[in-house]
Design an enzyme around this catalytic site. Structure first.
Site, mmCIF file in Angstrom:
data_model
loop_
_atom_site.group_PDB
_atom_site.id
_atom_site.type_symbol
_atom_site.label_atom_id
_atom_site.label_comp_id
_atom_site.label_asym_id
_atom_site.label_seq_id
_atom_site.Cartn_x
_atom_site.Cartn_y
_atom_site.Cartn_z
ATOM 1 N N ASP A 45 19.672 -19.410 -25.072
ATOM 2 C CA ASP A 45 18.540 -20.300 -25.237
ATOM 3 C C ASP A 45 18.865 -21.381 -26.274
ATOM 4 O O ASP A 45 19.432 -21.084 -27.317
ATOM 5 C CB ASP A 45 17.353 -19.442 -25.725
ATOM 6 C CG ASP A 45 16.036 -20.173 -25.688
ATOM 7 O OD1 ASP A 45 15.571 -20.451 -24.573
ATOM 8 O OD2 ASP A 45 15.474 -20.460 -26.758
ATOM 9 N N GLU A 91 21.903 -23.333 -22.696
ATOM 10 C CA GLU A 91 20.890 -24.329 -22.316
ATOM 11 C C GLU A 91 21.007 -25.522 -23.265
ATOM 12 O O GLU A 91 20.924 -25.343 -24.478
ATOM 13 C CB GLU A 91 19.494 -23.723 -22.430
ATOM 14 C CG GLU A 91 18.394 -24.736 -22.134
ATOM 15 C CD GLU A 91 17.039 -24.397 -22.766
ATOM 16 O OE1 GLU A 91 16.015 -24.816 -22.229
ATOM 17 O OE2 GLU A 91 17.020 -23.702 -23.815
HETATM 18 C C1 GLC Z 1 13.975 -22.664 -24.050
HETATM 19 C C2 GLC Z 1 13.313 -21.774 -23.027
HETATM 20 C C3 GLC Z 1 11.837 -22.023 -23.062
HETATM 21 C C4 GLC Z 1 11.324 -21.672 -24.442
HETATM 22 C C5 GLC Z 1 12.088 -22.439 -25.517
HETATM 23 C C6 GLC Z 1 11.849 -21.881 -26.869
HETATM 24 O O1 GLC Z 1 13.866 -24.005 -23.734
HETATM 25 O O2 GLC Z 1 13.880 -21.986 -21.770
HETATM 26 O O3 GLC Z 1 11.151 -21.303 -22.079
HETATM 27 O O4 GLC Z 1 9.969 -21.955 -24.535
HETATM 28 O O5 GLC Z 1 13.482 -22.380 -25.317
HETATM 29 O O6 GLC Z 1 12.510 -20.657 -27.014
#
Ligand code: GLC
Length: 538
Positions: free
Chosen positions: A202, A271
């Site tokens: 994440d 991500e």
């Molecule tokens: C990422 C996740 C999302 C979450 C955010 C904070 O972007 O994919 O769903 O709200 O991180 O952890």
């Protein structure tokens, strides 16, 4: 399929959002046993593995992306034992299991933060990002939270502000502190020891912040805004120079990779939400000593024309070297692609060709639950909205609930997801395209996905080859995938009109088995609406 060590290279990873996959207990919320029950279905898609969104202990203020115990399962989803059963079943089906690791921030309920906020001298005092107010009492700098308001919240005990890039209940871990960094790596080791095959990381470029806490500059007028947040969000009005994507992160990613390398065959996908996402993806995944793969919001965004996609691919190709992307067109954070890109298109034909295009790109793929059914975004009425992000930016941005509604297994009560009213409502339009409805129809989106993935594995050039974009006119997208002796020319018509093009290379044979129709006469290709062609070339 590929060997056990490099399965992820070109692999297709099916993303499961546990709350909404299958409720085995009748409480309206999906759980781990529900997932285990449906793993045969997942394997039948011809994917390589799954990525499970968080199922760890959490107050669920951000639906599990706020972790209060990294090493246990939230009772809502089951037990650690249930996870072990899931893992064993997946492995027996030949499916890899990747889990989400949300290490950039914790929940405010995490014992580390509870201790850290007590005073300025405790053992965890420096594990989160604390800073004194400005003399006038305002936050230390201009950084913003993606979920609205300043990125800083005042704590009366320490008389200091703490940093949070998301909700106030998601304090940011201080990665400048070596003990905190190590503790997060130790948490990851716990799951590697249990036998997981990898992690989705994440917000992987958010780990470090500028230690000097410098202000972010505004985005100059007329320049494009940050990807990954809706334009109506003031977060996109700043250039994120100092709060994220700091150079120190690269060294940490190397430490993380060293841990992964102790467990051969495991992998990572990060991500990336950034001002320069493709650059960051190239930087983080090149060299074989940092991340294995990463995904950006370039294809999770609004633009979608053939020329836009061509431009994204070409830009990444220029930067890439040996970097390895993971492409995604949908996930739990964005409007479903069938609506976001396909609202004006044929709801049955369009998702098939769009997914065929996705499966043909150079890189790995994350396929989000329900995408294989071509599900449109659900309409969730305001009274049922759960996502805190949606509540803040309503009505211009309705949050992320529309892509998180229950998976439609049947066209019966609660779509076969649960025996009671689920946490988010079942979308009535999903019943017509439920799994049970599509299962027996050879032309369904579901069976088209299965066919296309089998076709992809039959052609190594498609899952592991080089890619070169070719010119097939403005309306079409074309590229050559090449590995060893095999060269495959792929052409996609993502429009609702027939298109014709002169082919840029000598075709030696038309490939079959992918399920699309095209007519080729010598080097002229005619592609009906929403069709694709795959050809061997000399
Ligand atoms: C990422 C996740 C999302 C979450 C955010 C904070 O972007 O994919 O769903 O709200 O991180 O952890």
């Amino acid at each position: 399929m590929q060997d056990n060590l490099t399965w992820w290279r070109g692999g297709v990873i099916y993303q499961i959002y546990p709350r909404s996959f299958l409720d085995s207990r009748g409480d309206g919320i999906g759980d781990l046993r529900g997932i285990t029950e449906k793993l045969d279905y997942v394997a039948s898609l011809n994917v390589d593995g799954v990525w499970l969104s968080p199922f760890f202990t959490s107050p669920m203020l951000d639906f599990g992306y706020d972790v209060s115990d990294y090493r246990d399962v939230d009772p809502m989803f089951g037990t650690l034992e249930d996870f072990k059963v899931l893992l064993a079943k997946a492995h027996s089906l030949g499916l890899k299991v990747m889990i989400d690791q949300v290490i950039s921030h914790t929940s405010e309920q995490h014992p580390w933060f509870k201790e850290s906020r007590q005073d300025r001298t405790n053992a965890k005092a420096d594990w989160f990002v604390w800073a004194d107010p400005k003399p006038d009492g305002t936050p230390p700098n201009n950084w913003l939270s993606i979920f609205g308001g300043p990125a800083w919240t005042f704590d009366s005990r320490r008389q200091q502000y703490y940093l949070h890039n998301f909700l106030t209940s998601q304090p940011d871990v201080n990665f400048h502190n070596p003990d905190a960094r190590q503790a997060q790596l130790d948490n990851m080791r716990f799951w590697l020891d249990l036998g997981v095959d990898g992690f989705r990381l994440d917000t992987v470029n958010f780990y470090f912040h500028d230690a000097e806490l410098r202000d972010n500059p505004p985005v100059p007028k007329g320049e494009s805004k940050t990807l990954g947040a809706p334009e109506t969000n003031p977060y996109t009005w700043q250039r994120h120079v100092y709060d994220i994507s700091r150079p120190e992160n690269v060294a940490f990613l190397k430490d993380l990779r060293a841990l992964m390398d102790e467990y051969p065959g495991t992998t990572t996908v990060g991500e990336i939400g950034d001002d320069n996402p493709l650059e960051r993806m190239a930087e983080y995944t090149a060299g074989g000593d940092k991340l294995h793969m990463a995904y950006t919001f370039d294809l999770l965004n609004k633009p979608r024309s053939a020329s836009y996609i061509r431009q994204v691919i070409e830009r990444f190709q220029r930067l890439a070297g040996d970097a390895w992307p993971c492409w995604a067109t949908s996930n739990h954070d964005v409007e479903r692609s069938a609506s976001r890109w396909g609202a004006e298109e044929d709801p049955i034909a369009y998702p098939k060709v769009m997914l065929a295009m996705l499966f043909s790109l150079r890189g790995s793929v994350c396929l989000y639950q329900g995408e294989e059914l071509g599900l449109p975004e659900a309409d969730v009425p305001f009274e049922r909205i759960q996502d805190p992000y949606g509540k803040v930016l309503w009505p211009e941005f309705k949050g992320r609930d529309g892509c998180r509604t229950p998976m439609p297994w049947t066209d019966g009560t609660q779509a076969g997801f649960s025996s009671i009213e689920p946490w988010l409502p079942v979308e009535t339009r999903h019943l017509d395209v439920a799994v049970s409805r599509q299962q027996e129809n050879p032309d369904s989106t579901l069976n088209s996905v299965r066919r296309m993935l089998a076709f992809r594995y039959a052609h190594p050039a498609l899952f592991d080859g080089e890619l070169n974009v070719v010119d097939v006119g403005e309306e079409l997208l074309g590229f050559i995938r090449e590995k060893g002796d095999e060269k495959v020319l792929c052409v996609f018509n993502l429009t609702g009109n027939e298109q014709q093009t002169a082919l840029p290379a000598n075709v030696t044979s038309d490939l079959e088995g992918h399920g699309f129709n095209a007519a080729r006469k010598d080097n002229v290709l005619t592609l009906p609406a929403y069709q694709a062609a795959f050809m061997h070339i000399g």
